[in-house]
Design a protein around this motif. Structure first.
Motif, PDB file in Angstrom:
ATOM      1  N   LEU A  15       0.829  -1.197   0.000  1.00 38.79           N
ATOM      2  CA  LEU A  15       0.000   0.000   0.000  1.00 38.79           C
ATOM      3  C   LEU A  15       0.868   1.254   0.000  1.00 38.79           C
ATOM      4  O   LEU A  15       0.569   2.224  -0.696  1.00 38.79           O
ATOM      5  CB  LEU A  15      -0.934  -0.012   1.209  1.00 38.79           C
ATOM      6  CG  LEU A  15      -2.028   1.039   1.254  1.00 38.79           C
ATOM      7  CD1 LEU A  15      -2.908   0.987   0.014  1.00 38.79           C
ATOM      8  CD2 LEU A  15      -2.875   0.848   2.500  1.00 38.79           C
ATOM      9  N   THR A  16       1.953   1.241   0.739  1.00 35.22           N
ATOM     10  CA  THR A  16       2.867   2.380   0.768  1.00 35.22           C
ATOM     11  C   THR A  16       3.465   2.622  -0.615  1.00 35.22           C
ATOM     12  O   THR A  16       3.665   3.757  -1.031  1.00 35.22           O
ATOM     13  CB  THR A  16       3.981   2.146   1.809  1.00 35.22           C
ATOM     14  OG1 THR A  16       3.366   1.992   3.090  1.00 35.22           O
ATOM     15  CG2 THR A  16       4.957   3.295   1.863  1.00 35.22           C
ATOM     16  N   ALA A  17       3.724   1.554  -1.337  1.00 33.72           N
ATOM     17  CA  ALA A  17       4.289   1.656  -2.681  1.00 33.72           C
ATOM     18  C   ALA A  17       3.213   1.890  -3.745  1.00 33.72           C
ATOM     19  O   ALA A  17       3.509   1.951  -4.931  1.00 33.72           O
ATOM     20  CB  ALA A  17       5.068   0.386  -3.017  1.00 33.72           C
ATOM     21  N   ASP A  18       1.948   2.022  -3.299  1.00 29.29           N
ATOM     22  CA  ASP A  18       0.822   2.244  -4.208  1.00 29.29           C
ATOM     23  C   ASP A  18       0.698   1.130  -5.245  1.00 29.29           C
ATOM     24  O   ASP A  18       0.478   1.381  -6.423  1.00 29.29           O
ATOM     25  CB  ASP A  18       0.961   3.609  -4.894  1.00 29.29           C
ATOM     26  CG  ASP A  18      -0.363   4.105  -5.457  1.00 29.29           C
ATOM     27  OD1 ASP A  18      -1.423   3.671  -4.970  1.00 29.29           O
ATOM     28  OD2 ASP A  18      -0.335   4.911  -6.406  1.00 29.29           O
ATOM     29  N   SER A  19       0.894  -0.106  -4.778  1.00 23.31           N
ATOM     30  CA  SER A  19       0.826  -1.222  -5.715  1.00 23.31           C
ATOM     31  C   SER A  19      -0.063  -2.354  -5.207  1.00 23.31           C
ATOM     32  O   SER A  19       0.192  -3.516  -5.475  1.00 23.31           O
ATOM     33  CB  SER A  19       2.237  -1.750  -6.002  1.00 23.31           C
ATOM     34  OG  SER A  19       2.837  -2.215  -4.802  1.00 23.31           O
ATOM     35  N   VAL A  20      -1.117  -2.015  -4.478  1.00 29.16           N
ATOM     36  CA  VAL A  20      -2.041  -3.028  -3.963  1.00 29.16           C
ATOM     37  C   VAL A  20      -2.904  -3.552  -5.104  1.00 29.16           C
ATOM     38  O   VAL A  20      -3.374  -2.791  -5.950  1.00 29.16           O
ATOM     39  CB  VAL A  20      -2.934  -2.443  -2.845  1.00 29.16           C
ATOM     40  CG1 VAL A  20      -4.027  -3.405  -2.446  1.00 29.16           C
ATOM     41  CG2 VAL A  20      -2.082  -2.079  -1.644  1.00 29.16           C
ATOM     42  N   THR A  21      -3.081  -4.847  -5.102  1.00 28.82           N
ATOM     43  CA  THR A  21      -3.923  -5.500  -6.096  1.00 28.82           C
ATOM     44  C   THR A  21      -5.049  -6.246  -5.378  1.00 28.82           C
ATOM     45  O   THR A  21      -4.983  -6.454  -4.160  1.00 28.82           O
ATOM     46  CB  THR A  21      -3.107  -6.513  -6.923  1.00 28.82           C
ATOM     47  OG1 THR A  21      -2.720  -7.595  -6.063  1.00 28.82           O
ATOM     48  CG2 THR A  21      -1.879  -5.860  -7.552  1.00 28.82           C
ATOM     49  N   PRO A  22      -6.041  -6.683  -6.114  1.00 25.66           N
ATOM     50  CA  PRO A  22      -7.082  -7.505  -5.495  1.00 25.66           C
ATOM     51  C   PRO A  22      -6.517  -8.763  -4.828  1.00 25.66           C
ATOM     52  O   PRO A  22      -7.056  -9.221  -3.821  1.00 25.66           O
ATOM     53  CB  PRO A  22      -8.000  -7.860  -6.670  1.00 25.66           C
ATOM     54  CG  PRO A  22      -7.852  -6.699  -7.607  1.00 25.66           C
ATOM     55  CD  PRO A  22      -6.393  -6.331  -7.505  1.00 25.66           C
ATOM     56  N   ASP A  23      -5.420  -9.281  -5.359  1.00 25.80           N
ATOM     57  CA  ASP A  23      -4.793 -10.455  -4.742  1.00 25.80           C
ATOM     58  C   ASP A  23      -4.267 -10.152  -3.340  1.00 25.80           C
ATOM     59  O   ASP A  23      -4.288 -11.005  -2.461  1.00 25.80           O
ATOM     60  CB  ASP A  23      -3.647 -10.987  -5.613  1.00 25.80           C
ATOM     61  CG  ASP A  23      -4.141 -11.650  -6.881  1.00 25.80           C
ATOM     62  OD1 ASP A  23      -5.324 -12.037  -6.934  1.00 25.80           O
ATOM     63  OD2 ASP A  23      -3.338 -11.772  -7.821  1.00 25.80           O
ATOM     64  N   ASP A  24      -3.782  -8.917  -3.125  1.00 28.02           N
ATOM     65  CA  ASP A  24      -3.306  -8.531  -1.796  1.00 28.02           C
ATOM     66  C   ASP A  24      -4.465  -8.526  -0.797  1.00 28.02           C
ATOM     67  O   ASP A  24      -4.316  -8.984   0.333  1.00 28.02           O
ATOM     68  CB  ASP A  24      -2.647  -7.154  -1.833  1.00 28.02           C
ATOM     69  CG  ASP A  24      -1.403  -7.131  -2.690  1.00 28.02           C
ATOM     70  OD1 ASP A  24      -0.565  -8.049  -2.539  1.00 28.02           O
ATOM     71  OD2 ASP A  24      -1.279  -6.216  -3.518  1.00 28.02           O
ATOM     72  N   LEU A  25      -5.592  -8.013  -1.234  1.00 26.14           N
ATOM     73  CA  LEU A  25      -6.768  -8.010  -0.359  1.00 26.14           C
ATOM     74  C   LEU A  25      -7.239  -9.431  -0.090  1.00 26.14           C
ATOM     75  O   LEU A  25      -7.598  -9.768   1.045  1.00 26.14           O
ATOM     76  CB  LEU A  25      -7.886  -7.174  -0.981  1.00 26.14           C
ATOM     77  CG  LEU A  25      -7.564  -5.698  -1.166  1.00 26.14           C
ATOM     78  CD1 LEU A  25      -8.666  -4.997  -1.936  1.00 26.14           C
ATOM     79  CD2 LEU A  25      -7.328  -5.026   0.165  1.00 26.14           C
ATOM     80  N   ALA A  26      -7.210 -10.259  -1.110  1.00 32.23           N
ATOM     81  CA  ALA A  26      -7.597 -11.661  -0.929  1.00 32.23           C
ATOM     82  C   ALA A  26      -6.640 -12.358   0.036  1.00 32.23           C
ATOM     83  O   ALA A  26      -7.059 -13.184   0.851  1.00 32.23           O
ATOM     84  CB  ALA A  26      -7.623 -12.379  -2.278  1.00 32.23           C
ATOM     85  N   GLY A  27      -5.366 -11.996  -0.027  1.00 33.28           N
ATOM     86  CA  GLY A  27      -4.385 -12.581   0.880  1.00 33.28           C
ATOM     87  C   GLY A  27      -4.679 -12.230   2.328  1.00 33.28           C
ATOM     88  O   GLY A  27      -4.534 -13.066   3.225  1.00 33.28           O
TER      89      GLY A  27
END
Length: 121
Positions: free
Chosen positions: A71-83
């Motif tokens: 999130l700090t790197a502004d690179s969150v994906t739906p997979d990160d949320l699923a994780g």
């Protein structure tokens, strides 16, 4: 009514973002804040958060720190949320994490601005 003290408002905002939510205790949130500050290059801010972590606190779940980093790197994906969901974190925890990382990013920028103003004198 006198104008609000910005320092007091910042403290109140920080305190509210460090309040436990289902699935996350204060030490988890402090660890995430310290990690987000550290990866943003704000060592003093990171140390300030780390100093507040309880001495007997268990380590944070690795998924929390990984999410904060993405999130700090502004690179969150739906997979990160699923994780995070797969790791057992619900919507309230995910929202709390996101708000906290955004707030730490704000603190980093304010500190940088204050340093720049101090250096301009």
């Amino acid at each position: 009514m006198p104008p609000a003290d910005p320092v007091e408002l910042e403290r109140l905002a920080r305190d509210s973002l460090l309040a436990p939510v289902p699935g996350l205790n204060r030490d988890d949130l402090l660890r995430v804040a310290a990690h987000a500050a550290a990866i943003s290059g704000a060592a003093e801010l990171a140390a300030g958060y780390a100093d507040l972590i309880g001495p007997s606190a268990p380590p944070s779940h690795e998924a929390l720190l990984a999410y904060a980093e993405r999130l700090t790197a502004d690179s969150v994906t739906p997979d990160d949320l699923a994780g995070l969901r797969d790791a057992g974190f619900g919507t309230a925890a995910i929202v709390a994490l996101s708000q906290l990382v955004a707030f730490v990013s704000y603190e980093v920028r304010v500190a940088a601005g204050l340093r720049a103003l101090g250096g301009a004198r």
